[in-house]
Design a protein around this motif. Structure first.
Motif, PDB file in Angstrom:
ATOM      1  N   GLU B 309       0.837  -1.197   0.000  1.00 14.84           N
ATOM      2  CA  GLU B 309       0.000   0.000   0.000  1.00 14.84           C
ATOM      3  C   GLU B 309       0.875   1.251   0.000  1.00 14.84           C
ATOM      4  O   GLU B 309       1.946   1.265   0.612  1.00 14.84           O
ATOM      5  CB  GLU B 309      -0.905   0.007   1.232  1.00 14.84           C
ATOM      6  N   SER B 351      -9.875   0.181  -0.280  1.00 20.32           N
ATOM      7  CA  SER B 351      -9.424  -0.738   0.779  1.00 20.32           C
ATOM      8  C   SER B 351      -9.405  -0.069   2.145  1.00 20.32           C
ATOM      9  O   SER B 351      -9.663  -0.720   3.159  1.00 20.32           O
ATOM     10  CB  SER B 351      -8.055  -1.324   0.439  1.00 20.32           C
ATOM     11  N   TRP B 433      -2.480   0.802  -4.194  1.00 19.06           N
ATOM     12  CA  TRP B 433      -1.522  -0.291  -4.012  1.00 19.06           C
ATOM     13  C   TRP B 433      -0.497  -0.334  -5.139  1.00 19.06           C
ATOM     14  O   TRP B 433      -0.802   0.004  -6.274  1.00 19.06           O
ATOM     15  CB  TRP B 433      -2.272  -1.628  -3.930  1.00 19.06           C
ATOM     16  N   PRO B 435       1.921  -3.072  -6.970  1.00 18.43           N
ATOM     17  CA  PRO B 435       2.315  -4.488  -7.069  1.00 18.43           C
ATOM     18  C   PRO B 435       3.815  -4.641  -6.806  1.00 18.43           C
ATOM     19  O   PRO B 435       4.630  -3.842  -7.281  1.00 18.43           O
ATOM     20  CB  PRO B 435       1.969  -4.854  -8.515  1.00 18.43           C
ATOM     21  N   SER B 470      -1.891 -10.235  -6.662  1.00 16.01           N
ATOM     22  CA  SER B 470      -1.813  -8.776  -6.724  1.00 16.01           C
ATOM     23  C   SER B 470      -0.451  -8.269  -7.201  1.00 16.01           C
ATOM     24  O   SER B 470      -0.357  -7.151  -7.684  1.00 16.01           O
ATOM     25  CB  SER B 470      -2.197  -8.146  -5.383  1.00 16.01           C
ATOM     26  N   TYR B 475      -6.093  -7.926  -8.197  1.00 13.57           N
ATOM     27  CA  TYR B 475      -6.386  -7.597  -6.798  1.00 13.57           C
ATOM     28  C   TYR B 475      -7.571  -8.385  -6.248  1.00 13.57           C
ATOM     29  O   TYR B 475      -7.611  -8.696  -5.071  1.00 13.57           O
ATOM     30  CB  TYR B 475      -6.702  -6.104  -6.664  1.00 13.57           C
ATOM     31  N   MET B 513     -10.072  -3.280  -3.754  1.00 14.24           N
ATOM     32  CA  MET B 513      -8.828  -2.502  -3.695  1.00 14.24           C
ATOM     33  C   MET B 513      -8.824  -1.459  -4.807  1.00 14.24           C
ATOM     34  O   MET B 513      -7.784  -1.009  -5.261  1.00 14.24           O
ATOM     35  CB  MET B 513      -7.612  -3.430  -3.815  1.00 14.24           C
TER      36      MET B 513
END
Lengths: 180, 1012
Positions: B309, B351, B433, B435, B470, B475, B513
């Motif tokens: 995150e 999220s 987020w 990856p 993810s 996700y 997400m």
């Protein structure tokens, strides 16, 4: 004059515990045999063994074994009585090199449930039974030392090295055993 | 004792494990507690807590000071991406490690934790002055400021900067722990154990293939462990994960490694893992290694490394109490800890809404949920309303206040100025987020940018690997599981395994997400003069990036180095995307055109100990000893290292220093005899019908006429004509030579010989075998040498007629086989007794027993060097340096003049090598006979020449000669051979030494003694 005492490079050593037993291999006759592969058959006949012709190959008869080291190189290990050298001397008219390395090399037997783990602490080879079955050999490394590794059982190996490296190889295996 | 201490803690379950524990939440048992100290204060934690969760439970957010500005910093994350909470962890004074991330360190009983980068204390730190001076410490500050005066750099700037820089203090004591290493092979390596990783491992395991399954955390399950809503086949995420792991643990073909980080991805699918074994244990057994380094060669690698995150970039976004929303969710759902009691949430991603819901349901007050997106999924808003959470969509947090912890946030509409100040004790944030493509990138895989979701995704693979879940941008939980299943089945097919089509589980109620923001948020734009951090660990703000771009740095790689964003141990886990987006915006270019910096191994810091593994102490390097080594030890020899060998250097007797010992050894050897261990000399057996042809090729000497039983000193050159090695060679039969090499040269000489044989002349019938260690070599030198060994030898006539100088015979000594060489490296009558290694010590002792009463002494390598120098015998590598030809070294007599070929023959004909006046080896006799020149000293013609004085050569060997009563030296001097008798000068520190050029043969130039 009495014969001088023979002193094994790893005399009086033993290590056992944590699933690994280390013991020095007693004195053996060892010969580095170099020859054209076409000569292999005649040389093998002389010493009573078929010389292996494929990588990792080992042939054994009684207490004599021949190890494939390279396309023109074999390691012969037998009883400590010079019989292989004598047999090879009798092979006339063949072109080859047989050099006594009985004292250059020494060996350690590594056995036990954690033998593979101990060896894989310093040897990058895949030692699974599929990749390196019993009766395989390989010239490889253990840590910083060159070794010839011979699998004699599912959980038993013969580790061959030069005599001045044997102290290092022994101590490496002891350290590896500790955390195997 | 230790046992009872633990029991005591277990029994006192009423101890205070923190006011912020939420009963009934988390997976830790309230019955098991441990105690530790933080900055000297004793605290109680639950067994299984991380240091971060334990501190948060006690309401402690402030854990460190930032790198550059010394700003108070708190715990930001709950995983390895933590940039702030870098703590010094120790068991005792020797077992101490700085810069441990509090979020991954498990608390154990007795652990000592200390904050870093603060003086005198965490809450009052004088370094914070840097924060107020912040406007004067812009990006590239050091580069700009400390340029001038140049001289101040060494004495002033660098020492001051160095002492102020860096986090943590390196331990000074030797590390008493030991470390292990392991090589392993497997069919499938699965990295990461979230839902995707578990699915992949499970399918791979069921195919019967060998699987290694690793996760950096203490427990398998990844984000499922923090997920309170998802149901997989009717089970909670935690239960589903637990069942999968139980299944895997029971399978023989699966190796499960928790607390194990895959930190490096090398070529040919070699992945480096580091397994932490004792860092979480209060009383590790002394046999347990602290860590184990794994080097895994996998046929297929499945990367399920998840996503990290991001924070949001707004003014003063770094106060303690501000943390990632997912981190708060982890602390609540895994550790039963809430990071605050009145919490604000600021997000651009769905999220964080779920995190807020979890906290609210656990009874924690969510004072406001601010989302900067224009619109948000109505379901989320409805849920928030149901839970009574105040939501402010299309709003932004534009500043915060609170010195050592946040106490309020200021909220503004995204498109307005109206400010609302809201009191909070904690602020959760989410910018979406990123990856984790670190390992994929290390494998040289290429990523592509997905502009719609603001993420880089794996695109072109260079290794046998695949990314699932993810880390591949997938996700949604259900999609991630499906993707993992398909990818694993394909991977198994590639390696010839039969994978049954897996039945996919039914997934319900998994969190979303969706949504993201990369780059600066409202209030941290180009015109705002605020500190909005993008990289917490390296203290880089949005305006630093803009400044770098304005100053002309266009490449992201340059921006990175100039601002230090994403550097060091952090590797930009949270900051990369923000830095890139801000740079792209300032450059007015699309993100893919600005590019992404390369991820470097290691993914997270790895201890030196793990890399060192077994290679320390006795195992640091191979120590080679000869069969006679222990005898020399018993005699009190001092040893020197020659390559990996230990060689006896000299044998001091009581009261003797080295000089006295060496003088005595030389004198006694020349007057009576000396015994010398020459076992380390390299030996090569050259055998076959083409042996002589091969010797003619490798050595400059002619070999055809060397009779069986005779020896010759051979010189070996490289192709360029320079001396490579030398040694005495004995002919044992028409087709067998016993070649000796220098001690250090043994491996490379054999390599060079094999190289010619295998690549140039493979058809020649000749083979090489190293016999260096087959033979122990006992040198016996001196006028009494023959008398000493004669009674021990059988079958060899030792007379000068029977065994003249430079000859070899096979026979027996003390009843065992020997190759007996008559040769000398001292200039005296000499023998080198070669016996089989195992007999070396015993034969040596037999010779010693004979020789000692006759005045024989053991001598070491130093006396050997002196005696050979007295005779002008060169040592390759000491008197030659790779630019010396046989002619230069005055050993051109060893070149077969009629030979048409040998290695180096062409090189030796080069114009510069046949030129007159080359630098040549000569003897040097000092005008003051007792002055021993320093080896390596420069030689000049005229010491009064103005500086710089032209150098005409240098000293290669220099000794005191007890036998001659004066010093001797050798050196290489321009045109030396034609300058016999000339005086040259050696300028030393305090005086100038005059020396006369002479023949290097100082002792017995007629050679009467050697042939006696």
């Amino acid at each position: 004059m009495p014969n001088p005492a023979r002193i094994h490079p790893l005399a009086d050593r033993l290590s056992a515990g944590n699933g690994v037993i280390l013991s020095p291999v007693e004195s053996r006759e060892r010969i580095s045999l170099r020859a054209d592969p076409t000569t292999a058959k005649a040389l093998g006949t002389a010493i009573g063994l078929n010389l292996p012709t494929k990588p990792t190959g080992v042939t054994t008869k009684g207490n004599k074994s021949a190890f494939w080291i390279g396309p023109d190189e074999w390691l012969l290990i037998g009883p400590d009585n010079g019989s292989m050298a004598k047999a090879l001397e009798k092979v006339g008219r063949q072109v080859y090199s047989a050099t006594d390395i009985s004292h250059r090399n020494t060996a350690i037997t590594v056995s036990g449930a954690k033998a593979v783990e101990a060896l894989n602490s310093g040897c990058p080879r895949d030692l699974s039974l599929d990749a390196f079955p019993v009766k395989s050999c390989s010239r490889t490394v253990l840590g910083k030392a060159e070794i010839i590794l011979w699998r004699t059982g599912n959980q038993e190996f013969h580790v061959e090295c030069w005599r001045s490296f044997s102290d290092y190889v022994w101590k490496f295996l002891v350290d590896a055993t500790r955390s195997a | 004792m230790a046992q009872s201490k633990r029991v005591e803690h277990v029994s006192t379950s009423t101890e205070n494990t923190g006011a912020n524990r939420i009963a009934g939440k988390g997976r830790l048992s309230p019955a098991k507690t441990v105690s530790f100290t933080f900055d000297g204060k004793t605290l109680t934690a639950l067994e299984g807590d991380t240091l971060a969760s334990a501190l948060l439970a006690h309401g402690i957010h402030l854990v460190g000071r930032s790198f550059k500005y010394h700003r108070p910093r708190g715990i930001l994350a709950a995983g390895p991406e933590e940039p702030n909470a870098l703590i010094d962890i120790s068991r005792d004074s020797a077992r101490r490690q700085p810069n441990v991330r509090a979020t991954v360190q498990t608390v154990y009983d007795g652990m000592i934790a200390k904050s870093q980068n603060r003086f005198p204390s965490l809450s009052f730190d004088v370094g914070v002055a840097n924060d107020y001076l912040g406007r004067f410490i812009p990006a590239g500050f050091y580069y700009k400021t400390f340029m001038w005066p140049r001289k101040a750099w060494d004495k002033l700037y660098e020492p001051v900067i160095r002492s102020a820089a860096g986090l943590g203090i390196a331990p000074k004591e030797a590390d008493p722990d030991h470390y292990a290493s392991r090589f392993a092979h497997c069919d499938v390596l699965v990295v990461g154990s979230g839902a995707a990783g578990l699915t992949a491992a499970s399918i791979a395991a069921k195919s019967g293939k060998n699987v290694i399954f690793v996760d950096e955390n203490a427990s398998f399950g990844g984000s499922l462990l923090s997920d309170s809503t998802s149901r997989i086949d009717g089970q909670s995420g935690q239960d589903w994960a637990k069942n999968k792991v139980t299944e895997l643990a029971a399978m023989d073909n699966v190796t499960l490694l928790s607390r194990t980080t895959a930190f490096g991805y090398q070529s040919h699918n070699m992945v480096n893992l580091v397994e932490q074994i004792t860092d979480h244990l209060a009383q590790p057994g002394s046999n347990l290694p602290r860590e184990r380094m794994w080097q895994v060669r996998a046929k297929k690698v499945i990367l399920a490394t998840g996503a990290i995150e991001r924070h949001l970039v707004f003014a003063d976004n770094d106060r303690p109490g501000i943390m990632l929303a997912s981190a708060a969710q982890t602390y609540l759902n895994q550790y039963g800890v809430t990071p605050g009691r009145s919490i604000g949430v600021y997000t651009a991603c769905d999220s964080a809404w779920h995190a807020a819901f979890d906290l609210k349901k656990a009874g924690v007050s969510i004072v406001a949920l601010i989302d900067c997106r224009e619109t948000v999924n109505q379901d989320l808003i409805n849920q928030a309303n149901e839970l009574g959470i105040k939501t402010m969509v299309n709003h932004a947090v534009t500043s915060t206040s609170g010195r050592l912890r946040i106490n309020s946030m200021t909220v503004q509409p995204v498109n307005g100025e109206n400010k609302t100040v809201i009191a909070v004790d904690c602020l959760l944030m989410s910018g979406g987020w990123t990856p984790s493509v670190h390992l994929f990138s290390q494998s040289r895989g290429r990523v592509k940018f997905d502009a719609e979701r603001g993420i880089f995704l794996p695109d072109v693979y260079m290794e046998e690997c695949t990314s699932v879940g993810s880390c591949n941008g997938t996700y949604d939980l259900s999609d991630a599981i499906a993707e993992a299943a398909t990818a694993t089945e394909t991977a198994l097919g590639d390696i010839g395994a039969k994978a049954r089509k897996a039945k996919l589980p039914k997934v319900e109620d998994s969190p979303s997400m969706h949504g993201f923001l990369i780059g600066a948020a409202k209030g941290a734009g180009p015109d705002d003069f605020v500190k909005a951090f993008i990289d917490f660990q390296n203290d880089v703000t949005a305006k630093d990036i803009r400044l770098a771009v304005r100053e002309g740095f266009q490449s992201i790689e340059h921006v990175k180095r100039y601002t230090t964003t994403g550097m060091a141990t952090d590797q930009g886990k949270m900051s990369n995307m923000h830095g890139l987006a801000i740079a792209a915006e300032t450059l007015d270019k699309p993100i893919p055109e600005v590019g992404l910096t390369t991820f470097r191994a290691p993914y997270t810091p790895v201890t030196f100990g793990a890399f060192v593994g077994h290679a320390k102490g006795d195992l640091f390097d191979v120590t080679r000893t000869t069969p006679m080594h222990e005898w020399a030890v018993d005699q009190g020899a001092v040893f020197e290292d020659v390559g990996n060998w230990k060689r006896a250097w000299y044998f001091p007797q009581a009261g003797e220093d080295m000089h006295a010992a060496v003088a005595r050894e030389c004198k006694q050897t020349r007057e009576a005899a000396g015994i010398f261990d020459a076992s380390t000399l390299g030996k090569i057996e050259v055998v076959g019908p083409d042996a002589v042809k091969f010797m003619n090729l490798m050595y400059t000497n002619p070999w055809d006429k060397l009779a069986v039983g005779r020896c010759r000193y051979g010189i070996m050159c490289r192709e360029d004509g320079f001396i490579y090695d030398d040694g005495v060679v004995g002919r044992l039969s028409e087709e067998r030579f016993h070649v000796t090499t220098t001690t250090g040269g043994a491996p490379r000489v054999l390599n060079m010989m094999e190289d010619y044989l295998q690549t140039e002349f493979p058809e020649w019938k000749v083979w090489l075998t190293s016999t260096s260690e087959q033979w122990a070599v006992i040198g016996v030198q001196g006028p009494k040498a023959r008398e000493i060994i004669e009674p021990l030898v059988e079958g060899i006539d030792l007379s000068s007629e029977g065994l003249p100088h430079m000859s070899v015979r096979e026979g027996k000594i003390c009843g065992v086989p020997t190759r007996l060489f008559r040769m000398s490296f001292t200039g005296e009558t000499g023998f080198e007794i070669n016996v089989h290694g195992d007999y070396g010590r015993s034969v040596w002792e037999a010779v010693w027993k004979r020789g000692a009463p006759l005045g024989m002494v053991p001598y070491g390598t130093e006396a050997m060097h002196v005696m050979r120098a007295e005779k002008g015998y060169i040592i390759v590598g000491q008197d030659t340096d790779g630019t010396v030809t046989p002619h230069d070294a005055a050993v051109d007599w060893a070149i077969g003049k009629k030979k048409t070929d040998f290695v180096g023959i062409r090189g030796l004909k080069r114009k510069d090598l046949v030129a007159e006046g080359r630098r040549q080896l000569v003897g040097l006799k000092t005008r003051q006979p007792d002055y021993v020149i320093e080896e390596g000293a420069q030689i000049v013609e005229d010491p009064n020449h103005p500086v710089p004085v032209p150098m005409i050569g240098f000293v290669t060997s220099s000794y005191w000669s007890e036998s001659l009563g004066h010093s001797i030296a050798m050196g290489v001097i321009d045109n030396g051979h034609k300058r016999m008798g000339e005086t040259v000068y050696v300028p030393m520190k305090d005086e100038v030494i005059a020396a006369e050029i002479c023949s290097p043969v100082f002792y017995d130039p007629e050679g009467g003694r050697v042939n006696a």
